[in-house]
Design an enzyme around this catalytic site. Structure first.
Site, mmCIF file in Angstrom:
data_model
loop_
_atom_site.group_PDB
_atom_site.id
_atom_site.type_symbol
_atom_site.label_atom_id
_atom_site.label_comp_id
_atom_site.label_asym_id
_atom_site.label_seq_id
_atom_site.Cartn_x
_atom_site.Cartn_y
_atom_site.Cartn_z
ATOM 1 N N ASP A 80 13.130 -9.402 16.354
ATOM 2 C CA ASP A 80 12.206 -9.198 15.228
ATOM 3 C C ASP A 80 11.261 -8.012 15.449
ATOM 4 O OD1 ASP A 80 12.981 -11.091 13.325
ATOM 5 O OD2 ASP A 80 11.708 -12.674 14.160
ATOM 6 N N ARG A 105 8.476 -14.208 19.812
ATOM 7 C CA ARG A 105 8.006 -12.851 19.478
ATOM 8 C C ARG A 105 6.856 -12.382 20.375
ATOM 9 N NH1 ARG A 105 7.431 -11.079 13.377
ATOM 10 N NH2 ARG A 105 7.524 -9.119 14.544
ATOM 11 N N ARG A 151 0.474 -18.354 9.863
ATOM 12 C CA ARG A 151 0.584 -17.574 11.099
ATOM 13 C C ARG A 151 -0.800 -17.290 11.696
ATOM 14 N NH1 ARG A 151 5.719 -15.147 11.679
ATOM 15 N NH2 ARG A 151 7.218 -16.632 10.863
ATOM 16 N N HIS A 180 3.363 -14.858 5.395
ATOM 17 C CA HIS A 180 2.442 -13.781 5.762
ATOM 18 C C HIS A 180 1.812 -13.255 4.468
ATOM 19 C CE1 HIS A 180 4.601 -12.425 9.730
ATOM 20 N NE2 HIS A 180 3.439 -12.968 10.053
ATOM 21 N N CYS A 277 7.038 -5.063 6.025
ATOM 22 C CA CYS A 277 7.142 -5.699 7.357
ATOM 23 C C CYS A 277 7.615 -4.695 8.406
ATOM 24 C CB CYS A 277 8.125 -6.858 7.335
ATOM 25 S SG CYS A 277 7.734 -8.172 6.201
HETATM 26 N N1 ARG Z 1 11.274 -13.071 11.303
HETATM 27 C C1 ARG Z 1 9.966 -12.477 11.322
HETATM 28 C C2 ARG Z 1 8.916 -13.561 11.499
HETATM 29 O O1 ARG Z 1 9.087 -14.616 10.960
HETATM 30 C C3 ARG Z 1 9.722 -11.713 10.076
HETATM 31 C C4 ARG Z 1 8.401 -11.025 10.051
HETATM 32 C C5 ARG Z 1 8.195 -10.230 8.812
HETATM 33 N N2 ARG Z 1 7.011 -9.466 8.902
HETATM 34 C C6 ARG Z 1 6.037 -9.439 8.003
HETATM 35 N N3 ARG Z 1 5.091 -8.581 8.145
HETATM 36 N N4 ARG Z 1 6.003 -10.293 6.997
HETATM 37 O O2 ARG Z 1 7.925 -13.379 12.155
#
Ligand code: ARG
Length: 284
Positions: A80, A105, A151, A180, A277
């Protein structure tokens, strides 16, 4: 009659483009092998070559528009890392790094910290709270809109205010597909008359009222725009890069004089990502 002339007199219109500085990470090791948002399904195959081609197209679009694009070296085992927006919030030379919620991550944060240091960013703070950076922070040029709910920890909002020295407005996300802030809202124009586009249903009742109060002329996206990650747009004040499927949103923007560039982001969307993203902006 031009699109600009056709717009209702009481709405805002596109301004001049301003040159932007972006940091991106090629999707060399991109795949979907774990699940940390509802878009991710490891059983659905990812076409790595197509993902790279879509990413190159995004990068070339920025270059064609006259923006500066730096790239960071991708790392094996961090599929990612292509989603660079999650790794830093940079405003007027100050950098606030990131701290990921998902252990998968976590290591990305240090690679970006090193990149910032190596590129002369001395004024850098690493967060102590979960902070997914521009994934959850949108700079309007005046205030930092800050998302929480899935998040970024709400305590990271106060930390961002202290580290960056800018006013922070907290917003609560309530739909797990829009986990997000940058999946539900983006800034069209920065500055005292900043304008945004957003999908109200992704926000709590109180946050919707805040957004309506702060941005009475905002472009309001619908469920279809949101469902293709159409709110994951990148604007330079005149050109707006969007997933190509976001046709309703594109029409509204064109009516206000924006030049919309629709890109195919289908492979990156399999991980829950779109143009924004993949794009960390170094705001000057
Ligand atoms: N698979 C990643 C996650 O879930 C995607 C992140 C996408 N980034 C964003 N800025 N929305 O963290």
């Amino acid at each position: 009659m031009t699109a600009t002339a056709a717009r209702p007199a009481d709405t805002f219109a596109a301004e001049q483009a301003t040159a932007r500085h972006f940091l991106m990470c090629p999707p060399t090791y991109f795949t979907v092998e774990y699940v940390i948002n509802p878009w991710m399904n490891p059983d659905e195959p990812v076409d790595a070559e197509l993902a790279m081609a879509q990413w190159e197209e995004l990068k070339n679009t920025y270059l064609r528009l006259g923006h500066t694009v730096d790239t960071i070296e991708p790392q094996p085992g961090l599929p990612d890392m292509v989603f660079a927006a999650n790794s830093g919030t940079v405003i007027e030379g100050r950098v606030l790094g990131s701290r990921f919620r998902a252990p998968e991550r976590a290591a990305e944060a240090e690679h970006f910290r090193r990149w910032f240091v190596a590129h002369g960013h001395r004024d850098l703070v690493m967060p102590t709270r979960i902070n997914e950076a521009e994934g959850d922070f949108a700079w309007t040029g005046e205030v930092l809109l800050a998302g929480t709910g899935f998040r970024t920890d709400p305590a990271a909002h106060a930390e961002a205010q202290e580290a960056l020295g800018v006013p922070v407005v907290s917003l609560t996300l309530v739909d797990e597909r829009y986990y997000h802030l940058d999946t539900a809202l983006f800034v069209l124009d920065k500055g005292p008359n900043a304008q945004i586009a957003y999908y109200p249903e992704a926000f709590s009742e109180g946050s919707r009222r805040v957004l309506a109060r702060m941005f009475p002329d905002a472009v309001i996206a619908d469920a279809a725009d949101a469902a293709c990650l159409g709110l994951n747009g990148v604007s330079d004040g005149r050109h707006v890069v969007l997933p190509v499927e976001a046709t309703g949103l594109a029409k509204q923007l064109e009516d206000r004089g924006y030049e919309v560039i629709g890109l195919d982001m289908s492979e990156l969307r399999k991980s829950g990502g779109g143009p924004k993203c993949c794009t960390l902006e170094l705001h000057s």
